[in-house]
Scaffold this motif. Structure first.
Motif, PDB file in Angstrom:
ATOM      1  N   GLY A   1       0.838  -1.203   0.055  1.00 19.87           N
ATOM      2  CA  GLY A   1       0.094   0.179   0.011  1.00 19.87           C
ATOM      3  C   GLY A   1       0.829   1.466   0.124  1.00 19.87           C
ATOM      4  O   GLY A   1       2.049   0.933  -0.119  1.00 19.87           O
ATOM      5  N   ASP A   2       0.196   2.239   0.308  1.00 17.63           N
ATOM      6  CA  ASP A   2       0.909   3.769   0.339  1.00 17.63           C
ATOM      7  C   ASP A   2       0.312   4.588   1.350  1.00 17.63           C
ATOM      8  O   ASP A   2      -1.027   4.244   1.675  1.00 17.63           O
ATOM      9  CB  ASP A   2       0.931   4.203  -0.966  1.00 17.63           C
ATOM     10  N   VAL A   3       0.479   5.708   1.289  1.00 22.01           N
ATOM     11  CA  VAL A   3      -0.107   6.938   2.043  1.00 22.01           C
ATOM     12  C   VAL A   3       0.493   8.273   1.601  1.00 22.01           C
ATOM     13  O   VAL A   3       1.609   8.390   0.806  1.00 22.01           O
ATOM     14  CB  VAL A   3       0.189   6.715   3.624  1.00 22.01           C
ATOM     15  N   ASN A   4      -0.338   9.083   1.800  1.00 21.90           N
ATOM     16  CA  ASN A   4      -0.119  10.174   1.376  1.00 21.90           C
ATOM     17  C   ASN A   4       1.368  11.067   1.947  1.00 21.90           C
ATOM     18  O   ASN A   4       1.416  11.217   3.235  1.00 21.90           O
ATOM     19  CB  ASN A   4      -1.113  11.499   1.648  1.00 21.90           C
ATOM     20  N   SER A   5       2.409  10.975   1.506  1.00 19.77           N
ATOM     21  CA  SER A   5       3.652  11.352   1.763  1.00 19.77           C
ATOM     22  C   SER A   5       3.892  12.826   2.556  1.00 19.77           C
ATOM     23  O   SER A   5       4.526  12.921   3.357  1.00 19.77           O
ATOM     24  CB  SER A   5       4.898  11.145   0.693  1.00 19.77           C
ATOM     25  N   ASP A   6       3.356  13.799   1.911  1.00 17.11           N
ATOM     26  CA  ASP A   6       3.359  14.930   2.429  1.00 17.11           C
ATOM     27  C   ASP A   6       2.556  15.153   4.055  1.00 17.11           C
ATOM     28  O   ASP A   6       3.273  15.346   4.846  1.00 17.11           O
ATOM     29  CB  ASP A   6       2.634  16.085   1.677  1.00 17.11           C
ATOM     30  N   LEU A   7       1.499  14.290   4.137  1.00 17.20           N
ATOM     31  CA  LEU A   7       0.905  14.324   5.326  1.00 17.20           C
ATOM     32  C   LEU A   7       1.693  13.649   6.373  1.00 17.20           C
ATOM     33  O   LEU A   7       1.613  13.898   7.343  1.00 17.20           O
ATOM     34  CB  LEU A   7      -0.616  13.745   5.296  1.00 17.20           C
ATOM     35  N   ALA A   8       2.268  12.205   5.607  1.00 17.33           N
ATOM     36  CA  ALA A   8       2.997  11.482   6.542  1.00 17.33           C
ATOM     37  C   ALA A   8       4.180  12.084   7.252  1.00 17.33           C
ATOM     38  O   ALA A   8       4.555  11.976   8.468  1.00 17.33           O
ATOM     39  CB  ALA A   8       3.363  10.389   5.757  1.00 17.33           C
ATOM     40  N   ASP A   9       4.898  12.891   6.418  1.00 21.90           N
ATOM     41  CA  ASP A   9       6.027  13.433   6.732  1.00 21.90           C
ATOM     42  C   ASP A   9       5.751  14.691   7.564  1.00 21.90           C
ATOM     43  O   ASP A   9       6.458  14.849   8.841  1.00 21.90           O
ATOM     44  CB  ASP A   9       6.774  14.004   5.577  1.00 21.90           C
ATOM     45  N   ALA A  10       4.772  15.355   7.585  1.00 21.14           N
ATOM     46  CA  ALA A  10       4.155  16.385   8.549  1.00 21.14           C
ATOM     47  C   ALA A  10       3.861  16.132   9.906  1.00 21.14           C
ATOM     48  O   ALA A  10       4.262  16.630  10.557  1.00 21.14           O
ATOM     49  CB  ALA A  10       3.161  16.990   7.845  1.00 21.14           C
ATOM     50  N   LEU A  11       3.526  14.842   9.825  1.00 19.05           N
ATOM     51  CA  LEU A  11       2.814  14.358  11.263  1.00 19.05           C
ATOM     52  C   LEU A  11       4.015  13.418  12.121  1.00 19.05           C
ATOM     53  O   LEU A  11       3.925  12.954  13.078  1.00 19.05           O
ATOM     54  CB  LEU A  11       1.715  13.540  11.063  1.00 19.05           C
ATOM     55  N   THR A  12       5.231  13.088  11.293  1.00 23.34           N
ATOM     56  CA  THR A  12       6.207  12.124  12.030  1.00 23.34           C
ATOM     57  C   THR A  12       7.585  12.782  12.121  1.00 23.34           C
ATOM     58  O   THR A  12       8.396  12.057  12.387  1.00 23.34           O
ATOM     59  CB  THR A  12       6.282  10.862  11.055  1.00 23.34           C
ATOM     60  N   GLU A  13       7.799  13.882  11.458  1.00 26.35           N
ATOM     61  CA  GLU A  13       9.118  14.581  11.615  1.00 26.35           C
ATOM     62  C   GLU A  13       9.221  15.471  12.831  1.00 26.35           C
ATOM     63  O   GLU A  13       8.371  15.265  13.691  1.00 26.35           O
ATOM     64  CB  GLU A  13       9.355  15.377  10.274  1.00 26.35           C
ATOM     65  N   GLN A  14       9.788  16.781  12.558  1.00 30.52           N
ATOM     66  CA  GLN A  14       9.993  17.932  13.816  1.00 30.52           C
ATOM     67  C   GLN A  14       9.225  18.839  13.438  1.00 30.52           C
ATOM     68  O   GLN A  14       9.512  19.340  12.223  1.00 30.52           O
ATOM     69  CB  GLN A  14      11.635  17.680  14.028  1.00 30.52           C
ATOM     70  N   LEU A  15       9.071  19.898  14.342  1.00 30.28           N
ATOM     71  CA  LEU A  15       8.519  21.192  14.378  1.00 30.28           C
ATOM     72  C   LEU A  15       9.968  21.976  14.548  1.00 30.28           C
ATOM     73  O   LEU A  15      10.710  21.226  15.141  1.00 30.28           O
ATOM     74  CB  LEU A  15       7.446  21.326  15.249  1.00 30.28           C
ATOM     75  N   PRO A  16       9.805  23.432  14.160  1.00 27.49           N
ATOM     76  CA  PRO A  16      10.912  24.041  14.881  1.00 27.49           C
ATOM     77  C   PRO A  16      11.482  24.069  16.249  1.00 27.49           C
ATOM     78  O   PRO A  16      10.522  23.959  17.041  1.00 27.49           O
ATOM     79  CB  PRO A  16      10.436  25.651  14.360  1.00 27.49           C
ATOM     80  N   GLY A  17      12.455  23.733  16.518  1.00 25.78           N
ATOM     81  CA  GLY A  17      13.196  23.758  17.678  1.00 25.78           C
ATOM     82  C   GLY A  17      13.205  22.239  17.875  1.00 25.78           C
ATOM     83  O   GLY A  17      13.634  21.866  19.119  1.00 25.78           O
ATOM     84  N   GLY A  18      12.914  21.402  17.073  1.00 24.58           N
ATOM     85  CA  GLY A  18      13.107  19.735  17.316  1.00 24.58           C
ATOM     86  C   GLY A  18      12.215  19.190  18.060  1.00 24.58           C
ATOM     87  O   GLY A  18      12.390  18.047  18.540  1.00 24.58           O
TER      88      GLY A  18
END
Length: 333
Positions: free
Chosen positions: A153-170
């Motif tokens: 399968g697959d998933v929307n990569s933009d949304l996935a990256d946004a929810l599993t990476e880091q916000l400013p400040g780590g």
């Protein structure tokens, strides 16, 4: 003097009510401090984000389990709803932003329906929760296997990256997502009439009934929200792995670990006492055990032993506390 006495009494009540949660927080802070202190990368953004992503998955399922345990029940289907949501998301949460949004809604709705099915059978079928959810869990796993007979399968990569990476400040985004779910779902529910009824049912169902509490509505709400939270966990798993897998091993593992996290977090298996916040930190404690084994280069086969020791300790402390009281209302005195 009365104001001071009243403030002290309120603090003692708050401390008694949140003792298990505070202990889970303390244990997690100590364990995570040891982990990052011995990790080659130290307390870095990548280390914290990786740990957060793993911990949030179990934390969401543990929150789901908490709601049912508060009613003096056990939900053996939360792990399978988690897996079903993962498989469903790997097929639906793709395409344009609009299609992705519809897919997310569909996955969450599926979790709600699974939870509602559990609740309706328990309430109107008058079956024990453990038996009901064992059966429905098998059904949910069968549907997941039908949807995703082989991993993929697959998933929307933009949304996935946004929810599993880091916000400013780590800051790990997954922790912000978890905080948002707590503020949007758990806090309003805990303070609502239905939330108070869930606690009342677990404390004493006959007394709750005699007090005019809507037992059926509260119990159904507990299962519905449990299904929703499990589906949130399945969505996050899809965002982290970019795929879906109908794995009975994963489902069973998350179910059992969620129960362990609930106990470690100070939620009473007798119902009526505890908090989803404690269960969240209980989940983080369990996940940190694996991290500690990694950083000290120990065999992963030791993990169940350490988990068992911590779980046994938590259960023992809770049991001793119950043995010391004559009236369960003393838990909050």
């Amino acid at each position: 003097m009365q104001d001071r006495s009243g403030t002290l009494g309120d603090f003692r009540y708050w401390l008694a009510e949140n003792r298990g949660t505070l202990l889970a927080v303390l244990v997690f802070v100590i364990m995570f401090g040891i982990y990052t202190g011995n990790h080659s990368a130290g307390f870095s953004g990548m280390v914290v984000t990786t740990a957060a992503n793993k911990g949030v998955l179990l934390a969401l399922v543990a929150m789901a389990q908490t709601l049912v345990v508060l009613t003096a029940g056990i939900d053996l289907s939360v792990g399978m709803i988690f897996v079903l949501a993962n498989c469903l998301a790997s097929q639906l949460v793709v395409g344009s932003a609009f299609e992705t949004g519809l897919g997310v809604i569909a996955v969450l709705l599926a979790g709600v329906l699974c939870g509602a099915l559990n609740g309706l059978i328990v309430i109107y079928g008058r079956l024990q929760p453990i038996v009901t959810t064992l059966a429905t869990g098998a059904i949910f796993y069968g549907i997941a296997l039908w949807l995703r007979p082989i991993p993929g399968g697959d998933v929307n990569s933009d949304l996935a990256d946004a929810l599993t990476e880091q916000l400013p400040g780590g800051i790990p985004t997954s922790l912000v997502v978890l905080l948002g779910i707590v503020l949007v779902i758990w806090v309003p529910l805990r303070r609502s009439e239905v939330g108070r009824a869930i606690y009342a049912i677990g404390s004493s169902e006959p007394a709750a009934y005699m007090s005019g509490v809507s037992i059926d509505r509260a119990r159904l709400a507990a299962y519905v929200v449990a299904g929703l939270l499990s589906a949130c966990g399945g969505l996050m798993l899809t965002f982290i792995t970019y795929s879906g897998e109908a794995s009975a091993t994963i489902g069973g593992s998350y179910t059992l670990n969620a129960i362990a996290a609930v106990v470690i977090g100070g939620v009473s298996l007798f119902g009526g006492s505890g908090s989803a916040i404690g269960a969240i930190f209980g989940a983080f404690v369990l996940r940190t055990i694996g991290d500690l084994l990694f950083v000290f280069d120990l065999d992963p086969l030791w993990q169940p032993l350490f988990q068992g020791v911590i779980l046994l300790g938590a259960v023992t402390l809770g049991s001793l506390r119950l043995l010391r009281i004559k009236n369960r209302l003393d838990l909050f005195g």
